[in-house]
Each structure stands twice: as C-alpha cells, then as structure tokens.
Design a protein around this motif. Structure first.
Motif, short mmCIF file in Angstrom:
data_model
loop_
_atom_site.label_atom_id
_atom_site.label_comp_id
_atom_site.label_asym_id
_atom_site.label_seq_id
_atom_site.Cartn_x
_atom_site.Cartn_y
_atom_site.Cartn_z
N GLU A 12 -59.07 -0.54 15.89
CA GLU A 12 -59.88 0.93 16.59
C GLU A 12 -59.40 1.65 15.59
O GLU A 12 -60.50 2.78 15.81
CB GLU A 12 -59.31 1.03 17.54
N ALA A 13 -58.39 2.29 15.31
CA ALA A 13 -57.96 3.11 14.54
C ALA A 13 -57.05 2.60 13.63
O ALA A 13 -55.85 1.16 14.28
CB ALA A 13 -58.21 4.40 15.50
N GLN A 14 -56.41 4.18 13.09
CA GLN A 14 -55.00 3.91 11.78
C GLN A 14 -54.11 4.88 12.12
O GLN A 14 -54.33 6.15 12.37
CB GLN A 14 -55.12 3.59 10.13
N GLY A 15 -52.45 4.60 12.22
CA GLY A 15 -51.76 5.98 12.34
C GLY A 15 -50.18 5.85 11.37
O GLY A 15 -50.79 4.64 10.69
N TYR A 22 -49.78 1.34 11.04
CA TYR A 22 -49.71 0.61 11.78
C TYR A 22 -51.62 0.76 11.86
O TYR A 22 -51.90 1.64 11.44
CB TYR A 22 -48.83 1.07 13.17
N LEU A 23 -52.29 -0.09 12.67
CA LEU A 23 -53.23 -0.74 12.68
C LEU A 23 -53.72 -0.20 14.36
O LEU A 23 -52.93 -1.18 15.28
CB LEU A 23 -54.29 -1.82 13.03
N LEU A 24 -54.15 0.77 14.98
CA LEU A 24 -54.22 0.25 16.71
C LEU A 24 -55.43 -0.52 16.83
O LEU A 24 -56.70 -0.57 16.19
CB LEU A 24 -54.86 1.84 17.15
N MET A 25 -55.60 -1.32 17.68
CA MET A 25 -56.22 -3.12 18.49
C MET A 25 -56.48 -2.48 19.79
O MET A 25 -55.37 -2.66 20.25
CB MET A 25 -55.94 -3.73 18.15
#
Length: 142
Positions: free
Chosen positions: A123-126, A133-136
């Motif tokens: 969904e997003a990166q951070g 990291y990747l928000l999943m």
C-alpha cells in the motif's frame, strides 16, 4: 501442529527464537546490540501465538489486535519451509475484524514474497530505524 496462545513459560524460548531468527534473516543489519530482552519490548501489549508440534516451539506471531496489525511473525530457522509461517499467518488473519496491516523491511525479500503469496499487497512505503519498509494490507474475504 497447533497454534496456541503464548504462556509466560514460553518467554525464554521466544526470546531466543526472536534473536536467532532476526540474525538469520536480517543479515544486512548490525546485530551487535541486539539482546534477548528485545522480544519483551517488541511484543508488549500484543496478542502472541505460538506454533508448536511434538513439544517443539517452532515460531510465533504477535498482533496489535485493536489495529489488526501483524507486528511480528518469526519462525525458527530450523523449521522454516515446513508451513509454520503459513499456519501462524492464517491464524493471525483469522483474528482480524477488518483489513489487516503489517510493515515488512524492503530488503527482506523472502518475507515480502511470502506475504504476497498469501494475498497481502503493498500500500505504501516508509522508513524505519531498521531501513526502508513496505506497508502491506490484507483484505478480508467475505
């Protein structure tokens, strides 16, 4: 294999498993400051489940239940590739009341593939202290 709620008597094993699994999986990070007690801090206030078979604790998952957030899923390196992670993930997903979420370190390619195979999508990166990291998300199926 059974998935059960953790008990205080599991703490020494889970501390060791958490330290060992991170050192095995997160090889690009400096692990010199990691300690057994890190497990206590990262699971505080979370629901924890343990995968066990024939008296052997093989892995654990922890979830912030109110947020449907899978915070930790670690399998003992000796038991990887035997369905332990899949069983823990399935159990964690069964506790979600709506869309589940997790953060996965971008360099942890094996974990990213694992989650994607199980229906999670990015969904997003951070950025975190451990790296990008990747928000999943995982959408519950009706």
């Amino acid at each position: 294999m059974i998935i059960r709620r953790w008990q205080e008597s599991d703490r020494p094993f889970l501390r060791t498993l958490y330290l060992r699994a991170r050192k095995s999986s997160w090889t690009w990070l400096d692990s010199s400051a990691w300690q057994l007690e890190d497990f206590d801090a990262v699971t505080l206030g979370e629901a924890i489940w343990v995968a066990e078979e024939d008296g052997h604790r093989m892995g654990f998952a922890s979830v912030y239940e109110n947020d449907n957030f899978l915070h930790n899923l670690f399998v003992d390196p000796d038991f990887q590739g035997r369905g332990v992670g899949s069983a823990l993930l399935k159990h964690a997903q069964s506790t979600f009341t709506h869309t589940g979420a997790l953060k996965c370190l971008s360099l942890n390619e094996g974990a990213l593939k694992f989650y994607q195979r199980h229906g999670w999508h990015v969904e997003a990166q951070g950025v975190s202290p451990q790296g990008d990291y990747l928000l999943m998300h995982y959408v519950l199926k009706p």
